[in-house]
Write a protein that holds these residues in place. Structure first.
Motif, PDB file in Angstrom:
ATOM      1  N   VAL A 423      18.203 -14.286  -5.418  1.00 46.98           N
ATOM      2  CA  VAL A 423      17.588 -14.468  -6.735  1.00 46.98           C
ATOM      3  C   VAL A 423      16.721 -13.261  -7.084  1.00 46.98           C
ATOM      4  N   GLN A 424      15.930 -12.794  -6.118  1.00 46.46           N
ATOM      5  CA  GLN A 424      15.061 -11.644  -6.360  1.00 46.46           C
ATOM      6  C   GLN A 424      15.870 -10.388  -6.662  1.00 46.46           C
ATOM      7  N   ALA A 425      16.970 -10.209  -5.948  1.00 39.10           N
ATOM      8  CA  ALA A 425      17.807  -9.033  -6.185  1.00 39.10           C
ATOM      9  C   ALA A 425      18.407  -9.052  -7.588  1.00 39.10           C
ATOM     10  N   GLN A 426      18.855 -10.244  -8.036  1.00 36.44           N
ATOM     11  CA  GLN A 426      19.396 -10.340  -9.389  1.00 36.44           C
ATOM     12  C   GLN A 426      18.303 -10.120 -10.435  1.00 36.44           C
ATOM     13  N   PHE A 427      17.113 -10.654 -10.171  1.00 32.48           N
ATOM     14  CA  PHE A 427      15.989 -10.440 -11.083  1.00 32.48           C
ATOM     15  C   PHE A 427      15.652  -8.957 -11.184  1.00 32.48           C
ATOM     16  N   ASN A 428      15.642  -8.266 -10.048  1.00 30.50           N
ATOM     17  CA  ASN A 428      15.340  -6.835 -10.061  1.00 30.50           C
ATOM     18  C   ASN A 428      16.380  -6.057 -10.865  1.00 30.50           C
ATOM     19  N   LEU A 429      17.639  -6.437 -10.749  1.00 30.86           N
ATOM     20  CA  LEU A 429      18.691  -5.748 -11.500  1.00 30.86           C
ATOM     21  C   LEU A 429      18.530  -6.000 -12.998  1.00 30.86           C
ATOM     22  N   ASP A 430      18.265  -7.251 -13.370  1.00 27.88           N
ATOM     23  CA  ASP A 430      18.111  -7.574 -14.795  1.00 27.88           C
ATOM     24  C   ASP A 430      16.918  -6.841 -15.402  1.00 27.88           C
ATOM     25  N   THR A 431      15.789  -6.864 -14.714  1.00 26.65           N
ATOM     26  CA  THR A 431      14.593  -6.230 -15.271  1.00 26.65           C
ATOM     27  C   THR A 431      14.717  -4.707 -15.293  1.00 26.65           C
ATOM     28  N   SER A 432      15.402  -4.126 -14.304  1.00 27.47           N
ATOM     29  CA  SER A 432      15.582  -2.674 -14.323  1.00 27.47           C
ATOM     30  C   SER A 432      16.506  -2.261 -15.464  1.00 27.47           C
ATOM     31  N   ARG A 433      17.484  -3.098 -15.794  1.00 25.99           N
ATOM     32  CA  ARG A 433      18.334  -2.804 -16.954  1.00 25.99           C
ATOM     33  C   ARG A 433      17.536  -2.947 -18.251  1.00 25.99           C
ATOM     34  N   ALA A 434      16.660  -3.942 -18.301  1.00 21.49           N
ATOM     35  CA  ALA A 434      15.786  -4.068 -19.477  1.00 21.49           C
ATOM     36  C   ALA A 434      14.877  -2.851 -19.604  1.00 21.49           C
ATOM     37  N   GLN A 435      14.402  -2.348 -18.470  1.00 18.50           N
ATOM     38  CA  GLN A 435      13.561  -1.152 -18.485  1.00 18.50           C
ATOM     39  C   GLN A 435      14.350   0.055 -18.971  1.00 18.50           C
ATOM     40  N   LEU A 436      15.626   0.154 -18.589  1.00 21.72           N
ATOM     41  CA  LEU A 436      16.457   1.272 -19.040  1.00 21.72           C
ATOM     42  C   LEU A 436      16.704   1.188 -20.540  1.00 21.72           C
ATOM     43  N   ILE A 437      16.910  -0.019 -21.057  1.00 22.99           N
ATOM     44  CA  ILE A 437      17.098  -0.188 -22.500  1.00 22.99           C
ATOM     45  C   ILE A 437      15.862   0.293 -23.252  1.00 22.99           C
ATOM     46  N   GLU A 438      14.682  -0.071 -22.760  1.00 27.23           N
ATOM     47  CA  GLU A 438      13.449   0.370 -23.419  1.00 27.23           C
ATOM     48  C   GLU A 438      13.291   1.887 -23.312  1.00 27.23           C
ATOM     49  N   ALA A 439      13.597   2.452 -22.140  1.00 28.51           N
ATOM     50  CA  ALA A 439      13.454   3.896 -21.957  1.00 28.51           C
ATOM     51  C   ALA A 439      14.378   4.674 -22.882  1.00 28.51           C
ATOM     52  N   LEU A 440      15.554   4.110 -23.179  1.00 27.59           N
ATOM     53  CA  LEU A 440      16.509   4.772 -24.066  1.00 27.59           C
ATOM     54  C   LEU A 440      16.192   4.523 -25.537  1.00 27.59           C
ATOM     55  N   GLY A 441      15.272   3.597 -25.812  1.00 28.77           N
ATOM     56  CA  GLY A 441      14.898   3.318 -27.203  1.00 28.77           C
ATOM     57  C   GLY A 441      15.941   2.521 -27.957  1.00 28.77           C
ATOM     58  N   ARG A 442      16.705   1.712 -27.269  1.00 33.25           N
ATOM     59  CA  ARG A 442      17.754   0.929 -27.923  1.00 33.25           C
ATOM     60  C   ARG A 442      17.189  -0.396 -28.407  1.00 33.25           C
ATOM     61  N   ILE A 443      17.314  -0.633 -29.699  1.00 31.59           N
ATOM     62  CA  ILE A 443      16.787  -1.844 -30.335  1.00 31.59           C
ATOM     63  C   ILE A 443      17.893  -2.884 -30.402  1.00 31.59           C
ATOM     64  N   TRP A 444      17.504  -4.163 -30.126  1.00 36.90           N
ATOM     65  CA  TRP A 444      18.463  -5.269 -30.225  1.00 36.90           C
ATOM     66  C   TRP A 444      18.607  -5.671 -31.689  1.00 36.90           C
ATOM     67  N   PHE A 445      19.857  -5.759 -32.169  1.00 32.94           N
ATOM     68  CA  PHE A 445      20.106  -6.128 -33.563  1.00 32.94           C
ATOM     69  C   PHE A 445      20.814  -7.478 -33.673  1.00 32.94           C
ATOM     70  N   GLY A 446      20.879  -8.231 -32.603  1.00 29.80           N
ATOM     71  CA  GLY A 446      21.536  -9.533 -32.669  1.00 29.80           C
ATOM     72  C   GLY A 446      23.036  -9.405 -32.503  1.00 29.80           C
ATOM     73  N   ARG A 447      23.673 -10.542 -32.354  1.00 36.11           N
ATOM     74  CA  ARG A 447      25.119 -10.574 -32.153  1.00 36.11           C
ATOM     75  C   ARG A 447      25.752 -11.568 -33.079  1.00 36.11           C
TER      76      ARG A 447
END
Length: 447
Positions: A423-447
């Motif tokens: 569970v911790q490993a999956q959480f770390n992967l999800d949050t690191s991807r969220a961190q990469l999205i923020e670092a790249l400045g990508r805004i969520w526009f919905g789906r």
């Protein structure tokens, strides 16, 4: 994802426990959480209001190029006594005596003034406020980007805590099954009393673990509700843990990703707009040394008696002309304003250089975290499989009478820890991807 990692755990559980692991139908998804945050988060509403305020200040500056029209309609009842005014009343002239008789007096006028040229003062002020409004709009996007990261982090935390409830439930069920089996063996005399004491202690610890996990999940949901900006105390939901897709180009070249971040990060655009505003302010402040040229026009209709003739029986007058106005502070005011604006420009240049260094570090750090988290998740899955194979073998040996309580207890602890690590490993992967999205400045526009 977390549910995939825990799927093996579900095989050891009852059907009801397995259903709990997959989550309730129609639960809160990440996209829904992001949408709620956009609509409700006070920080976003405040940022939008500040953007509207900046646009209003820009419109105020634009008003300098529009004409100013003043209209007055006046009436008063007044005495008509003349008073000596040095320089205006002829010397030696005898004035009538004072009287308290009163008369009507009507004074109506309309005037207009239009700025023609001020050597760039107004136009540069307009340019400065326009860039300030653009900067604030980008600052609004910065707040949105940060809010989305906070929502993702809170959502993944709640999802992980929910998954840990499943781990705790499976651990409790295994311990209860082992406790029942141990009681039977001790009653038959095939296992010592210490085996029963060990099984009872492990079962009690498993109950505490489940209670702690449920409380942690409730706390995580409270923080997620706060991150979404919800103020409804009656809101109730369950987190629907769906797979979080990989970030596009998450394994791309660092230089390419850094260039993308610099072109999309709102902080960069905001600072560039502030820089252009500072440059316009320098020009506007320098232009205050020069005069302003305006066109003026006025019409009046004054008198003491209203009539039915044209102009209401009053006396009309009209005038038009040009006005050259030159107001300059001969002290240090103008040079000081220019110096302040130049200092602001230098500060912004330093902030831009700092941001360029930080953006690359942010992207590289997040990308490395994603790679490490993916590798850790693979290892956690292998450890998960091995630990549950060990538990299955230990339970089999205990049932066959060749194993002991310590062996089973150690295997159960290893299986429980491996579930938490997955569970911790999956959480770390999800949050690191969220961190990469923020670092790249990508805004969520919905789906």
């Amino acid at each position: 994802m977390i549910i995939e990692v825990l799927r093996v755990l579900a095989l050891l559980a009852t059907p009801n426990v397995a259903a709990a692991l997959t989550g309730p139908a129609g639960g809160l998804t990440l996209d829904q959480a992001l949408e709620l945050a956009r609509a409700n988060l006070p920080a976003l509403r405040q940022a939008r209001a500040q953007t509207d305020q900046a646009r209003g200040l820009h419109d105020e500056a634009r008003a300098g190029w529009y004409p100013t029209v003043t209209a007055t309609i006046g009436y008063k009842r007044t005495t008509g006594n003349l008073a000596i005014n040095p320089g205006l009343t002829p010397t030696g002239e005898t004035l009538p005596g004072a009287s308290m008789n009163t008369y009507n007096y009507f004074a109506n006028s309309i005037s207009a003034s239009q700025l023609l040229w001020d050597f760039g003062q107004t136009s540069n002020k307009i340019a400065a406020t326009m860039e300030t409004a653009r900067s604030q709009q980008e600052s609004e996007r910065t707040v949105l980007l940060q809010a989305e990261f906070a929502v993702r982090t809170a959502f993944f935390t709640a999802a992980a805590q929910n998954a840990l409830i499943g781990v705790a439930e499976v651990n409790l069920q295994n311990n209860e099954t082992h406790l029942a089996e141990t009681r039977a063996f001790v009653k038959e005399g095939t296992q010592p009393d210490i085996a029963l004491a060990t099984a009872e202690a492990n079962q009690a610890n498993a109950v505490v673990q489940l209670i702690t996990a449920k409380n942690a999940y409730a706390t995580a949901k409270a923080k997620l509700t706060q991150a979404m900006g919800s103020q409804d105390p009656s809101v109730s939901y369950e987190v629907q843990d769906l797979p979080f897709s990989p970030v596009p180009d998450e394994d791309g070249a660092l230089d390419k990703l850094a260039v993308e971040a610099l072109s999309t990060r709102p902080e960069e655009a905001s600072l560039q707009a502030q820089r252009r505003s500072a440059e316009a302010n320098i020009r506007a402040n320098s232009d205050t040394w020069f005069p302003t040229i305006s066109a003026t026009a006025a019409a009046s209709d004054n008198g003491t008696t209203l009539g039915t003739t044209s102009w209401l029986g009053l006396t009309p007058n009209v005038a038009a002309g040009l006005l050259l106005s030159w107001s300059v502070n001969v002290g240090p005011y103008v040079p000081a304003e220019v110096r302040v604006a130049r200092a602001q420009l230098a500060s912004l240049d330093a902030q831009l250089d700092t941001l360029h260094l930080q953006v690359r570090v942010d992207v590289e750090t997040a990308q490395l975290a994603v790679k490490a988290a993916r590798q850790a998740l693979v290892a956690a899955k292998k450890g998960f499989d091995a630990a549950h194979t060990q538990l299955r073998l230990a339970n089999g040996r205990f049932s066959a009478g060749v194993g002991n309580a310590v062996e089973v207890s150690d295997a159960q602890l290893a299986a429980d820890q491996s579930g938490g690590q997955a569970v911790q490993a999956q959480f770390n992967l999800d949050t690191s991807r969220a961190q990469l999205i923020e670092a790249l400045g990508r805004i969520w526009f919905g789906r």
